[in-house]
Scaffold this motif. Structure first.
Motif, PDB file in Angstrom:
ATOM      1  N   VAL A 107      11.413   9.652   2.798  1.00  0.00           N
ATOM      2  CA  VAL A 107      10.702   8.914   1.752  1.00  0.00           C
ATOM      3  C   VAL A 107      11.688   8.377   0.720  1.00  0.00           C
ATOM      4  CG1 VAL A 107       9.039   9.134  -0.135  1.00  0.00           C
ATOM      5  CG2 VAL A 107       8.559  10.203   2.083  1.00  0.00           C
ATOM      6  N   SER A 108      12.648   9.205   0.315  1.00  0.00           N
ATOM      7  CA  SER A 108      13.652   8.768  -0.670  1.00  0.00           C
ATOM      8  C   SER A 108      14.485   7.615  -0.127  1.00  0.00           C
ATOM      9  CB  SER A 108      14.555   9.941  -1.043  1.00  0.00           C
ATOM     10  OG  SER A 108      13.807  10.984  -1.641  1.00  0.00           O
ATOM     11  N   MET A 109      14.905   7.719   1.122  1.00  0.00           N
ATOM     12  CA  MET A 109      15.719   6.650   1.712  1.00  0.00           C
ATOM     13  C   MET A 109      14.927   5.357   1.859  1.00  0.00           C
ATOM     14  SD  MET A 109      18.222   8.417   4.536  1.00  0.00           S
ATOM     15  CE  MET A 109      16.991   9.443   5.325  1.00  0.00           C
ATOM     16  N   LEU A 110      13.680   5.465   2.243  1.00  0.00           N
ATOM     17  CA  LEU A 110      12.857   4.263   2.385  1.00  0.00           C
ATOM     18  C   LEU A 110      12.659   3.575   1.047  1.00  0.00           C
ATOM     19  CD1 LEU A 110      10.243   5.660   4.919  1.00  0.00           C
ATOM     20  CD2 LEU A 110      11.668   3.644   5.311  1.00  0.00           C
ATOM     21  N   ARG A 111      12.374   4.349   0.008  1.00  0.00           N
ATOM     22  CA  ARG A 111      12.190   3.754  -1.317  1.00  0.00           C
ATOM     23  C   ARG A 111      13.480   3.139  -1.844  1.00  0.00           C
ATOM     24  NH1 ARG A 111       8.433   8.573  -4.003  1.00  0.00           N
ATOM     25  NH2 ARG A 111       6.428   7.861  -3.113  1.00  0.00           N
ATOM     26  N   GLU A 112      14.594   3.814  -1.605  1.00  0.00           N
ATOM     27  CA  GLU A 112      15.872   3.272  -2.041  1.00  0.00           C
ATOM     28  C   GLU A 112      16.199   1.974  -1.306  1.00  0.00           C
ATOM     29  OE1 GLU A 112      19.334   2.864  -4.156  1.00  0.00           O
ATOM     30  OE2 GLU A 112      17.666   4.273  -4.468  1.00  0.00           O
ATOM     31  N   ALA A 113      15.922   1.966  -0.016  1.00  0.00           N
ATOM     32  CA  ALA A 113      16.169   0.748   0.768  1.00  0.00           C
ATOM     33  C   ALA A 113      15.278  -0.385   0.300  1.00  0.00           C
ATOM     34  CB  ALA A 113      15.943   1.030   2.251  1.00  0.00           C
ATOM     35  N   ALA A 114      14.028  -0.081  -0.049  1.00  0.00           N
ATOM     36  CA  ALA A 114      13.107  -1.112  -0.525  1.00  0.00           C
ATOM     37  C   ALA A 114      13.576  -1.691  -1.857  1.00  0.00           C
ATOM     38  CB  ALA A 114      11.701  -0.527  -0.663  1.00  0.00           C
ATOM     39  N   ARG A 115      14.122  -0.837  -2.739  1.00  0.00           N
ATOM     40  CA  ARG A 115      14.626  -1.337  -4.021  1.00  0.00           C
ATOM     41  C   ARG A 115      15.853  -2.237  -3.839  1.00  0.00           C
ATOM     42  NH1 ARG A 115      13.075   3.882  -5.970  1.00  0.00           N
ATOM     43  NH2 ARG A 115      15.117   4.741  -5.390  1.00  0.00           N
ATOM     44  N   ASN A 116      16.637  -1.966  -2.790  1.00  0.00           N
ATOM     45  CA  ASN A 116      17.840  -2.766  -2.544  1.00  0.00           C
ATOM     46  C   ASN A 116      17.557  -4.069  -1.809  1.00  0.00           C
ATOM     47  OD1 ASN A 116      19.442  -0.818  -3.753  1.00  0.00           O
ATOM     48  ND2 ASN A 116      19.787   0.292  -1.827  1.00  0.00           N
ATOM     49  N   ARG A 117      16.301  -4.290  -1.400  1.00  0.00           N
ATOM     50  CA  ARG A 117      15.958  -5.515  -0.676  1.00  0.00           C
ATOM     51  C   ARG A 117      15.329  -6.529  -1.600  1.00  0.00           C
ATOM     52  NH1 ARG A 117      18.789  -7.007   2.078  1.00  0.00           N
ATOM     53  NH2 ARG A 117      17.349  -8.590   2.789  1.00  0.00           N
ATOM     54  N   ARG A 118      15.782  -7.769  -1.513  1.00  0.00           N
ATOM     55  CA  ARG A 118      15.171  -8.854  -2.289  1.00  0.00           C
ATOM     56  C   ARG A 118      14.034  -9.509  -1.522  1.00  0.00           C
ATOM     57  NH1 ARG A 118      20.384 -12.073  -4.900  1.00  0.00           N
ATOM     58  NH2 ARG A 118      21.177 -10.306  -6.166  1.00  0.00           N
ATOM     59  N   GLY A 119      14.100  -9.446  -0.211  1.00  0.00           N
ATOM     60  CA  GLY A 119      13.067 -10.069   0.595  1.00  0.00           C
ATOM     61  C   GLY A 119      11.732  -9.349   0.450  1.00  0.00           C
ATOM     62  N   LEU A 120      10.671 -10.121   0.308  1.00  0.00           N
ATOM     63  CA  LEU A 120       9.334  -9.551   0.113  1.00  0.00           C
ATOM     64  C   LEU A 120       8.855  -8.799   1.343  1.00  0.00           C
ATOM     65  CD1 LEU A 120       6.764  -9.282  -1.601  1.00  0.00           C
ATOM     66  CD2 LEU A 120       6.008 -11.470  -0.636  1.00  0.00           C
ATOM     67  N   LEU A 121       9.090  -9.356   2.533  1.00  0.00           N
ATOM     68  CA  LEU A 121       8.558  -8.751   3.753  1.00  0.00           C
ATOM     69  C   LEU A 121       9.170  -7.377   4.019  1.00  0.00           C
ATOM     70  CD1 LEU A 121       6.911  -8.772   6.354  1.00  0.00           C
ATOM     71  CD2 LEU A 121       8.758 -10.104   7.430  1.00  0.00           C
ATOM     72  N   LEU A 122      10.507  -7.291   4.073  1.00  0.00           N
ATOM     73  CA  LEU A 122      11.149  -6.020   4.392  1.00  0.00           C
ATOM     74  C   LEU A 122      10.920  -4.978   3.298  1.00  0.00           C
ATOM     75  CD1 LEU A 122      14.561  -6.939   6.060  1.00  0.00           C
ATOM     76  CD2 LEU A 122      12.403  -6.307   7.123  1.00  0.00           C
ATOM     77  N   GLY A 123      10.965  -5.403   2.045  1.00  0.00           N
ATOM     78  CA  GLY A 123      10.720  -4.465   0.964  1.00  0.00           C
ATOM     79  C   GLY A 123       9.323  -3.873   1.030  1.00  0.00           C
ATOM     80  N   SER A 124       8.336  -4.730   1.257  1.00  0.00           N
ATOM     81  CA  SER A 124       6.959  -4.247   1.364  1.00  0.00           C
ATOM     82  C   SER A 124       6.775  -3.365   2.599  1.00  0.00           C
ATOM     83  CB  SER A 124       6.002  -5.440   1.417  1.00  0.00           C
ATOM     84  OG  SER A 124       4.669  -5.016   1.558  1.00  0.00           O
ATOM     85  N   PHE A 125       7.424  -3.720   3.686  1.00  0.00           N
ATOM     86  CA  PHE A 125       7.341  -2.937   4.925  1.00  0.00           C
ATOM     87  C   PHE A 125       7.908  -1.534   4.729  1.00  0.00           C
ATOM     88  CE2 PHE A 125       9.583  -1.782   8.941  1.00  0.00           C
ATOM     89  CZ  PHE A 125       8.465  -1.550   9.729  1.00  0.00           C
ATOM     90  N   LEU A 126       9.042  -1.423   4.043  1.00  0.00           N
ATOM     91  CA  LEU A 126       9.659  -0.118   3.810  1.00  0.00           C
ATOM     92  C   LEU A 126       8.819   0.727   2.850  1.00  0.00           C
ATOM     93  CD1 LEU A 126      13.361  -1.312   3.500  1.00  0.00           C
ATOM     94  CD2 LEU A 126      12.350  -0.090   5.426  1.00  0.00           C
ATOM     95  N   ARG A 127       8.278   0.099   1.808  1.00  0.00           N
ATOM     96  CA  ARG A 127       7.425   0.847   0.881  1.00  0.00           C
ATOM     97  C   ARG A 127       6.146   1.334   1.559  1.00  0.00           C
ATOM     98  NH1 ARG A 127       9.479  -3.062  -2.759  1.00  0.00           N
ATOM     99  NH2 ARG A 127       7.768  -4.491  -2.226  1.00  0.00           N
ATOM    100  N   TRP A 128       5.626   0.525   2.487  1.00  0.00           N
ATOM    101  CA  TRP A 128       4.429   0.929   3.245  1.00  0.00           C
ATOM    102  C   TRP A 128       4.703   2.192   4.057  1.00  0.00           C
ATOM    103  CZ3 TRP A 128       4.245   0.398   8.761  1.00  0.00           C
ATOM    104  CH2 TRP A 128       3.012   0.710   9.329  1.00  0.00           C
TER     105      TRP A 128
END
Length: 319
Positions: A107-128
């Motif tokens: 969960v921590s890695m996914l949230r960190e990866a989502a914060r480091n992404r500018r793209g809407l699709l990948l960021g939303s996918f990781l947060r999901w």
């Protein structure tokens, strides 16, 4: 082979994401599917192409599946090109150890990866994925990355969240979708249901095509052929006033003590005293042949049914 399987697994994961990522996305996708059904089945194409019936009425399923499939394929390509750092996708799946990590760490890695992404699709996918792990991952031990989807896929709640899409498609393909559409159309209609116009026609060997509009008298439920002697046989074309209704059906019944004619939905079909034909492209054509025993004043009852062939929309009589 393993790489192909992994890519397909990610494709399914993205498809799952588009169906369950949130209420707004589900509403947008649901509205898209319903509009496809309206235009490709109920209204647009049926109004322009009489042959758009049978299996063609299910053609809306192709773009209904196509949009989330294309978006899922795009998501997989983006994920392969840009593996977010500190995300589960950054681990090399060819590692034989298949590193098992606690759910909280994922969960921590996914949230960190989502914060480091500018793209809407990948960021939303990781947060999901992080949300699903938080929601369903309590009590689950360390897991390798390929087994993360099992955390939420084994729950009934998530299966229920996925079920709306196939349920909607099955409903739209079934006869049950027509009555609500009929009710809505009746509320919004600018004129009452019924037959707005009729014409009779036949092909003469010398003259060619002969056509004549029928006259409506009284309350417009009675229609008369102006020159009955010209039409010992031919076809009767009706124009329902409240088209489009793809699933309307027109029944023609020969009346009289001595039947004045026989009818058929098509010249190649054996004629009889009654026939049923679907309304397509705003018209329905019934072929008829006057019987030798009947008079020139043939009598025919036309009944416009809903798709169930039981509920009567309107009636008309032809003389």
């Amino acid at each position: 082979m393993n790489s192909v399987v992994e890519l397909f697994a990610r494709f399914l994961l993205f498809f799952e994401y588009f169906l369950t990522a949130g209420f707004r996305m589900a509403c947008a996708l649901g509205c898209y599917v319903v509009l496809l059904w309206l235009f490709l089945t109920e209204y647009y194409l049926a109004a322009r192409f009489p042959w758009w019936q049978g299996w063609w009425e299910y053609a809306f399923l192709v773009p209904a599946f196509g949009l989330p499939a294309v978006l899922s394929a795009y998501g997989v390509c983006r994920l392969e090109r840009i593996r977010p750092p500190m995300s589960p996708m950054a681990f090399d799946e060819r590692d034989p150890a298949k590193m098992a990590v606690p759910v909280a760490a994922w969960v921590s890695m996914l949230r960190e990866a989502a914060r480091n992404r500018r793209g809407l699709l990948l960021g939303s996918f990781l947060r999901w994925q992080a949300r699903l792990l938080v929601r369903y991952g309590a009590g689950v031990g360390p897991l390798p990355r390929p087994q993360l989807p099992r955390v939420w896929r084994r729950t009934f709640r998530h299966a229920l969240a996925l079920a709306w899409f196939p349920t909607l498609l099955v409903y739209l393909c079934s006869p049950f979708s027509s009555p609500p559409m009929e009710t809505l159309a009746a509320i919004l209609a600018d004129r009452p249901a019924g037959v707005e116009r009729m014409k009779v026609g036949r092909v003469d060997a010398k003259i060619g095509l002969i056509e004549e509009d029928l006259l409506a008298k009284g309350d417009e439920n009675e229609w008369y052929i102006q020159s009955p002697a010209k039409f010992p046989l031919g076809w009767l074309t009706t124009f329902p006033a409240d088209f489009p209704r793809v699933y309307r059906r027109l029944q023609a019944l020969s009346l009289g003590e001595v039947s004045g004619c026989v009818v058929a939905p098509d010249p190649r079909v054996e004629p009889g005293l009654v026939t049923l034909k679907p309304v397509r492209a705003g018209t329905a054509t019934i072929d008829f042949w006057r019987s030798a025993e009947g008079s020139l004043d043939l009598q025919m009852e036309l009944t416009l049914f809903r798709r169930d062939s039981v509920t009567v929309v309107a009636k008309a009589f032809v003389h």
